[in-house]
Scaffold this active site. Sequence first.
Site, PDB file in Angstrom:
ATOM      1  N   THR A 155       0.820  -1.211   0.000  1.00 34.33           N
ATOM      2  CA  THR A 155       0.000   0.000   0.000  1.00 34.33           C
ATOM      3  C   THR A 155       0.855   1.263   0.000  1.00 34.33           C
ATOM      4  OG1 THR A 155      -1.507   1.270   1.412  1.00 34.33           O
ATOM      5  CG2 THR A 155      -0.100  -0.289   2.535  1.00 34.33           C
ATOM      6  N   ASP A 156       0.261   2.366  -0.453  1.00 38.29           N
ATOM      7  CA  ASP A 156       0.976   3.652  -0.380  1.00 38.29           C
ATOM      8  C   ASP A 156       1.088   4.154   1.061  1.00 38.29           C
ATOM      9  OD1 ASP A 156      -1.685   4.370   0.031  1.00 38.29           O
ATOM     10  OD2 ASP A 156      -1.775   5.878  -1.550  1.00 38.29           O
ATOM     11  N   GLU A 157       0.288   3.568   1.986  1.00 32.78           N
ATOM     12  CA  GLU A 157       0.294   4.074   3.371  1.00 32.78           C
ATOM     13  C   GLU A 157       1.645   3.879   4.058  1.00 32.78           C
ATOM     14  OE1 GLU A 157      -3.088   3.423   5.804  1.00 32.78           O
ATOM     15  OE2 GLU A 157      -4.479   3.504   4.135  1.00 32.78           O
TER      16      GLU A 157
HETATM   17  P1  NAD Z   1      -9.782  -7.160   2.256  1.00 29.08           P
HETATM   18  O1  NAD Z   1      -9.767  -6.882   3.722  1.00 29.08           O
HETATM   19  O2  NAD Z   1     -11.014  -6.850   1.468  1.00 29.08           O
HETATM   20  O3  NAD Z   1      -9.454  -8.717   2.004  1.00 29.08           O
HETATM   21  C1  NAD Z   1      -8.449  -9.385   2.681  1.00 29.08           C
HETATM   22  C2  NAD Z   1      -8.625 -10.878   2.416  1.00 29.08           C
HETATM   23  O4  NAD Z   1      -7.568 -11.566   3.106  1.00 29.08           O
HETATM   24  C3  NAD Z   1      -9.936 -11.438   2.946  1.00 29.08           C
HETATM   25  O5  NAD Z   1     -10.512 -12.306   1.981  1.00 29.08           O
HETATM   26  C4  NAD Z   1      -9.526 -12.213   4.196  1.00 29.08           C
HETATM   27  O6  NAD Z   1     -10.372 -13.324   4.489  1.00 29.08           O
HETATM   28  C5  NAD Z   1      -8.117 -12.656   3.831  1.00 29.08           C
HETATM   29  N1  NAD Z   1      -7.290 -12.910   5.011  1.00 29.08           N
HETATM   30  C6  NAD Z   1      -7.131 -12.097   6.086  1.00 29.08           C
HETATM   31  N2  NAD Z   1      -6.299 -12.680   6.982  1.00 29.08           N
HETATM   32  C7  NAD Z   1      -5.907 -13.864   6.436  1.00 29.08           C
HETATM   33  C8  NAD Z   1      -5.041 -14.906   6.866  1.00 29.08           C
HETATM   34  N3  NAD Z   1      -4.421 -14.847   8.058  1.00 29.08           N
HETATM   35  N4  NAD Z   1      -4.847 -15.969   6.066  1.00 29.08           N
HETATM   36  C9  NAD Z   1      -5.484 -16.040   4.845  1.00 29.08           C
HETATM   37  N5  NAD Z   1      -6.329 -15.098   4.406  1.00 29.08           N
HETATM   38  C10 NAD Z   1      -6.539 -14.017   5.187  1.00 29.08           C
HETATM   39  O7  NAD Z   1      -8.507  -6.420   1.661  1.00 29.08           O
HETATM   40  P2  NAD Z   1      -8.310  -5.658   0.269  1.00 29.08           P
HETATM   41  O8  NAD Z   1      -8.791  -4.262   0.426  1.00 29.08           O
HETATM   42  O9  NAD Z   1      -8.821  -6.498  -0.808  1.00 29.08           O
HETATM   43  O10 NAD Z   1      -6.727  -5.605   0.231  1.00 29.08           O
HETATM   44  C11 NAD Z   1      -5.975  -6.680  -0.341  1.00 29.08           C
HETATM   45  C12 NAD Z   1      -4.494  -6.356  -0.247  1.00 29.08           C
HETATM   46  O11 NAD Z   1      -4.225  -5.140  -0.949  1.00 29.08           O
HETATM   47  C13 NAD Z   1      -3.997  -6.129   1.182  1.00 29.08           C
HETATM   48  O12 NAD Z   1      -2.709  -6.665   1.275  1.00 29.08           O
HETATM   49  C14 NAD Z   1      -3.965  -4.608   1.323  1.00 29.08           C
HETATM   50  O13 NAD Z   1      -2.980  -4.213   2.249  1.00 29.08           O
HETATM   51  C15 NAD Z   1      -3.590  -4.197  -0.089  1.00 29.08           C
HETATM   52  N6  NAD Z   1      -4.056  -2.866  -0.523  1.00 29.08           N
HETATM   53  C16 NAD Z   1      -5.377  -2.499  -0.389  1.00 29.08           C
HETATM   54  C17 NAD Z   1      -5.800  -1.258  -0.867  1.00 29.08           C
HETATM   55  C18 NAD Z   1      -7.245  -0.812  -0.765  1.00 29.08           C
HETATM   56  O14 NAD Z   1      -7.546   0.349  -1.087  1.00 29.08           O
HETATM   57  N7  NAD Z   1      -8.182  -1.667  -0.357  1.00 29.08           N
HETATM   58  C19 NAD Z   1      -4.884  -0.391  -1.465  1.00 29.08           C
HETATM   59  C20 NAD Z   1      -3.534  -0.793  -1.562  1.00 29.08           C
HETATM   60  C21 NAD Z   1      -3.154  -2.038  -1.109  1.00 29.08           C
HETATM   61  O1  DAU Z   2      -4.139   4.038   0.544  1.00 29.92           O
HETATM   62  C1  DAU Z   2      -4.365   2.665   0.459  1.00 29.92           C
HETATM   63  C2  DAU Z   2      -5.190   2.211   1.639  1.00 29.92           C
HETATM   64  O2  DAU Z   2      -6.513   2.707   1.430  1.00 29.92           O
HETATM   65  C3  DAU Z   2      -5.213   0.699   1.818  1.00 29.92           C
HETATM   66  O3  DAU Z   2      -3.918   0.248   2.100  1.00 29.92           O
HETATM   67  C4  DAU Z   2      -6.147   0.300   2.945  1.00 29.92           C
HETATM   68  O4  DAU Z   2      -6.239  -1.115   3.031  1.00 29.92           O
HETATM   69  C5  DAU Z   2      -7.524   0.877   2.670  1.00 29.92           C
HETATM   70  O5  DAU Z   2      -8.374   0.593   3.758  1.00 29.92           O
HETATM   71  C6  DAU Z   2      -7.458   2.384   2.432  1.00 29.92           C
HETATM   72  O6  DAU Z   2      -7.121   3.098   3.642  1.00 29.92           O
HETATM   73  P1  DAU Z   2      -7.857   4.452   4.082  1.00 29.92           P
HETATM   74  O7  DAU Z   2      -7.749   4.587   5.544  1.00 29.92           O
HETATM   75  O8  DAU Z   2      -7.426   5.591   3.248  1.00 29.92           O
HETATM   76  O9  DAU Z   2      -9.377   4.079   3.631  1.00 29.92           O
HETATM   77  P2  DAU Z   2     -10.802   4.289   4.355  1.00 29.92           P
HETATM   78  O10 DAU Z   2     -11.836   3.916   3.350  1.00 29.92           O
HETATM   79  O11 DAU Z   2     -10.859   3.670   5.699  1.00 29.92           O
HETATM   80  O12 DAU Z   2     -10.842   5.875   4.556  1.00 29.92           O
HETATM   81  C7  DAU Z   2     -10.729   6.778   3.463  1.00 29.92           C
HETATM   82  C8  DAU Z   2     -10.729   8.195   4.034  1.00 29.92           C
HETATM   83  O13 DAU Z   2     -12.031   8.478   4.574  1.00 29.92           O
HETATM   84  C9  DAU Z   2      -9.752   8.391   5.195  1.00 29.92           C
HETATM   85  O14 DAU Z   2      -9.220   9.704   5.128  1.00 29.92           O
HETATM   86  C10 DAU Z   2     -10.629   8.255   6.443  1.00 29.92           C
HETATM   87  C11 DAU Z   2     -11.980   8.788   5.974  1.00 29.92           C
HETATM   88  N1  DAU Z   2     -13.157   8.145   6.617  1.00 29.92           N
HETATM   89  C12 DAU Z   2     -13.238   6.792   6.604  1.00 29.92           C
HETATM   90  C13 DAU Z   2     -14.315   6.151   7.185  1.00 29.92           C
HETATM   91  C14 DAU Z   2     -14.413   4.641   7.210  1.00 29.92           C
HETATM   92  C15 DAU Z   2     -14.162   8.929   7.141  1.00 29.92           C
HETATM   93  O15 DAU Z   2     -14.116  10.184   7.121  1.00 29.92           O
HETATM   94  N2  DAU Z   2     -15.241   8.303   7.718  1.00 29.92           N
HETATM   95  C16 DAU Z   2     -15.353   6.938   7.777  1.00 29.92           C
HETATM   96  O16 DAU Z   2     -16.353   6.430   8.354  1.00 29.92           O
END
Ligand code: NAD
Ligand code: DAU
Length: 354
Positions: A134-136
Amino acid sequence: MKNILITGGAGFIGSHVVRRFVENYPDYRIINLDKLTYAGNLANLKEIEDRPNYTFVKGDICDFELMCELFDRYDIDGVIHLAAESHVDRSIKDPFTFARTNVLGTLSLLQAARLKWEAKPEKYEGKRFYHISTDEVYGALEFDSTLFTEDTKYDPHSPYSASKASSDHFVRAFHDTYGMPTIVTNCSNNYGPYQFPEKLIPLFINNIRHRRPLPVYGKGENVRDWLYVEDHARAIDLIFHRGRVAETYNIGGFNEWRNIDLIKVIIKTVDRLLGNAEGTSDDLITYVTDRAGHDLRYAIDSRKLKEELGWEPSLQFEEGIEKTVRWYLDNQEWMDNITSGEYEKYYEDMYKNR
Ligand code: NAD
Ligand code: DAU
């Protein structure tokens, strides 16, 4: 590569990646390993569950013996590792679970891959371990025009991003120490179908539909860079096949939005598609206590990926958000199944004292 292990394939991004690989590569065998935590949902994969080139295994990446057994059973030669705990707010409440899955789970998978691949006569030849990050991990930017590049120093602030940063370091250490052919990508915020409604966009769409308050953290000024999930899956496909070993690639949408502006677009789109008069749901906006350690701004420079592999986001944001809102409104059964059970308790724990 023929036998590909995708971890976390029942989650949001993972399900798009699994679907893409199963459909586009009939010669590959795709093994989806997922623990099915609250975030994993096999309903995300209904269209491909019966395909002959697809196998689902329920299991935990922390289970080292199971990981070794999978490498033996399926003769794995490529790994795309997405399994993780992914929600920042949950990591603030329960950091141990994040360290366990994201750090120790990644290590368990790396070590199983190393032992099994090193035992083969060809060793690492033709093998690939691709870690999705992730970019975080880069921390937070000011409100200016700077962007995260592949050279930006790691500076994670939440337990989630600290655990992802740690797992990235382990992946790179396995390349430097053992010569494992690894790749790491760092992507910005994804949006689209099948995202668990704890993340901003699906949560707010669902809350508008039920006329529940929309909890905006702080002043709603934080900025995120949004990418449509299928564009991320396409980048993963390209990098898995053509990315250079030991490299890092940033993936982003060149699409920055202040939360409050994005929220107004969501409200407008949902109201329009529900047939409500414009402004109907504006009163749901509720400013609540800010997230602890809330990163101000994320923005990705993905020029390297464009220059090396020709990847660019394909969808304009207006089109992506329309598609996304439509999908959630058309798939209310999916949402209702997810929000039954434990969901109300999660919601109350997360929002009651904000
Ligand atoms: P998600 O939470 O929707 O899905 C995670 C999946 O991993 C689920 O199906 C869960 O059951 C599985 N999982 C969790 N713990 C596990 C374990 N111990 N063993 C096997 N499976 C397990 O997550 P996502 O948003 O789809 O993110 C997927 C990947 O991409 C993560 O590595 C996350 O850090 C990365 N990522 C997410 C975002 C985003 O915006 N969602 C952005 C950048 C990177
Ligand atoms: O940048 C990549 C990341 O983006 C991924 O690595 C993470 O897995 C993914 O969860 C996401 O992280 P964020 O914290 O940015 O996403 P989230 O949807 O939780 O929040 C987006 C923005 O909105 C953040 O600034 C927090 C704000 N927010 C979020 C929630 C859930 C609110 O204001 N209210 C809310 O209820």
